[in-house]
Enzyme design. Sequence first.
Site, PDB file in Angstrom:
ATOM      1  N   THR A  88       0.764  -1.220   0.216  1.00 29.83           N
ATOM      2  CA  THR A  88      -0.025   0.017  -0.079  1.00 29.83           C
ATOM      3  C   THR A  88       0.900   1.359   0.048  1.00 29.83           C
ATOM      4  O   THR A  88       0.519   1.970  -0.685  1.00 29.83           O
ATOM      5  CB  THR A  88      -0.810  -0.055   1.317  1.00 29.83           C
ATOM      6  OG1 THR A  88      -1.782  -1.166   0.989  1.00 29.83           O
ATOM      7  CG2 THR A  88      -1.837   1.217   1.351  1.00 29.83           C
ATOM      8  N   ASN A 109       5.502  -0.687   3.762  1.00 34.45           N
ATOM      9  CA  ASN A 109       4.750  -0.135   4.754  1.00 34.45           C
ATOM     10  C   ASN A 109       5.128   0.066   5.825  1.00 34.45           C
ATOM     11  O   ASN A 109       5.462   1.184   6.481  1.00 34.45           O
ATOM     12  CB  ASN A 109       3.551  -0.815   5.130  1.00 34.45           C
ATOM     13  CG  ASN A 109       2.379  -1.011   3.899  1.00 34.45           C
ATOM     14  OD1 ASN A 109       2.424  -0.194   2.664  1.00 34.45           O
ATOM     15  ND2 ASN A 109       1.523  -1.984   3.833  1.00 34.45           N
ATOM     16  N   LYS A 170      -7.119   5.064   5.645  1.00 32.02           N
ATOM     17  CA  LYS A 170      -5.744   4.655   6.096  1.00 32.02           C
ATOM     18  C   LYS A 170      -4.966   5.948   5.914  1.00 32.02           C
ATOM     19  O   LYS A 170      -5.231   6.746   5.005  1.00 32.02           O
ATOM     20  CB  LYS A 170      -5.174   3.630   5.176  1.00 32.02           C
ATOM     21  CG  LYS A 170      -5.716   2.229   5.175  1.00 32.02           C
ATOM     22  CD  LYS A 170      -4.891   1.543   4.452  1.00 32.02           C
ATOM     23  CE  LYS A 170      -5.156   0.006   4.242  1.00 32.02           C
ATOM     24  NZ  LYS A 170      -4.442  -0.790   3.154  1.00 32.02           N
ATOM     25  N   ARG A 172      -1.651   6.595   5.609  1.00 33.60           N
ATOM     26  CA  ARG A 172      -0.682   6.356   4.385  1.00 33.60           C
ATOM     27  C   ARG A 172      -1.360   6.525   3.060  1.00 33.60           C
ATOM     28  O   ARG A 172      -0.909   7.191   2.187  1.00 33.60           O
ATOM     29  CB  ARG A 172       0.151   5.314   4.602  1.00 33.60           C
ATOM     30  CG  ARG A 172      -0.613   3.837   4.312  1.00 33.60           C
ATOM     31  CD  ARG A 172       0.336   2.498   4.485  1.00 33.60           C
ATOM     32  NE  ARG A 172      -0.448   1.225   4.435  1.00 33.60           N
ATOM     33  CZ  ARG A 172      -1.106   0.799   5.372  1.00 33.60           C
ATOM     34  NH1 ARG A 172      -0.780   1.081   6.663  1.00 33.60           N
ATOM     35  NH2 ARG A 172      -1.460  -0.496   5.186  1.00 33.60           N
ATOM     36  N   ASP A 361      -3.476   0.495  -5.722  1.00 35.12           N
ATOM     37  CA  ASP A 361      -2.179   0.477  -5.287  1.00 35.12           C
ATOM     38  C   ASP A 361      -1.158  -1.016  -5.250  1.00 35.12           C
ATOM     39  O   ASP A 361      -0.228  -1.021  -5.226  1.00 35.12           O
ATOM     40  CB  ASP A 361      -1.868   0.846  -3.824  1.00 35.12           C
ATOM     41  CG  ASP A 361      -2.990  -0.079  -3.106  1.00 35.12           C
ATOM     42  OD1 ASP A 361      -3.879  -0.620  -3.320  1.00 35.12           O
ATOM     43  OD2 ASP A 361      -2.739   0.430  -1.680  1.00 35.12           O
TER      44      ASP A 361
END
Length: 554
Positions: A88, A109, A170, A172, A361
């Site tokens: 991601t 991540n 999320k 991020r 992603d």
Amino acid sequence: MRFLLALLVVLSFTSCKAQDKVLIDDNKPNNISINTQPKLVVGIVVDQMRYDYITRFYAKYGEGGFKRLINDGFNCKNNHYNYVPTYTGPGHASVYTGTTPKYHGIIANNWYNKFTKETVYCAGDKSVTAVGSDTNRERMSPHRMKTTTFADENRLFTQMKGKTIGISIKDRGAILPAGHSANAAYWFRGKTEGNFITSTYYMSNLPKWVKDFNTSNTAESYIKVWNTLYDISTYTESGTDLNAFEAGFKGKETAVFPYDLAALKDNNAGFDIIKATPYGNSIVTDFAIAAIDGEQLGQDFITDVLAVSFSSTDYIGHNFGVNSKEIQDTYLRLDKDLERLFKALDTKVGAGEYTVFLTSDHGAVEVPAYLKSNKIPSGYFDRKGFRKKLDSFMFKTFKASNLIENISNSQIFLNKENLASSNIKIEEVQKALVKELINYKDIDKVYASSTFQEADFTKGVEMLLQNGYNQKRSGDIILVNDPAVISYPKTGSTHGSSLNYDTHVPLLFYGKGVKKGSTYLRTEITDIAPTISALLGISFPNGATGGVLDFVID
């Protein structure tokens, strides 16, 4: 002779008049536009969306969501990630920077920092604190991303007048796309709160429109029963509802519809349960529409950027697998949310005044246990057994302990201090490990980091690994598992590999400056940011390595 002289005079006079005309034309105002300036660019990343979710569920989609983008926009049908790992954080960074982890530095991540000897998070930042929550955990910023996004370049181009807002469940998924200079990035804080929050990297207090949204009880309204949008018997594009390949929720014996979220909430981290249902995408849509109004996005002729990431698709894929009824229902509901977002854009920004791209992603693997039940090679990687066998080999070969410092993200980090104190050369260890590990079960390929520093690969998994290898942040040994062999529980799906099920993702363009059409030509995820930059007439992100998809631009 007199005739020739007369002719030369006439020709000379005509030529001079023609030159005069060109000079006069050049001095006229030039009204030819050299770039397209939509009022708003909306970047949409659907987390863990395989390309075949477009084709598998196409007949069940309505006309205003995915089909609107496909039929009235441009569909790049052979779009791939050009690096691994397909996670991601790296995915969102690569979409917006136009480059790979080799340059933007988001290699996973979470990754092991070989200098500070700790695991770090791609958006973690101890120098900031949360805004909108009292938690000490939501300390986030884009500071680990080394290069700019096209949103950053748009901010610079417009003298910081063009706004950038990032939104996701999320952190991020909101932070990395919005870039370093964003006005704000907002993400969902579940637990006992159910609010959208940000950090002091962006501001010290939430704007009124965000506070109003958080007090509107929108999150509470989604604590309800999740049942299929349509009759479950019509979901013929997915597997049976009751099977052995899905995890489900704590407090419910079987992973079958319906799911009473109010009854399950307390056993599943409170409001976090919304993230793992289609309602997580719905609340992101609600918040994005509120942001258009609250930030007045697309209300003048200075281009703004709205980066939206739908992450519930990833949570549901991890939980239930890519062949589940839950995944099908999630995409049918996301289709409705997209339609709702596009209608709001039509009304608030103006039809034909905005540009959209939609991608993912990463993809995901079918549940290996399901593949194995259908005689397709697959399996599960035994991490504990691997580490035990590896430690035994290292001690037996080099007569020293603790030579391996960390194993994560299919990488081995060697302990440089212990190697030095034992007078063992790192090149010697790398060579021995490559020779040893290639013989291990479920390992397909093994490379020393020096391989990617000394050679230039242009195809195959070696190219993908090299594009994902960052000299300062990556490990000393890179491992590649056999196809469909994952380090994961035996229920649900995951991702991260160089295989097509992880790299092949949608890429749709729509709106102002975009042609209608499709292509089977190979496109790559790093092409998106340069293409949007070219459409806007702005500088490319400073580390961009992708190319402009000129056949997309009208």
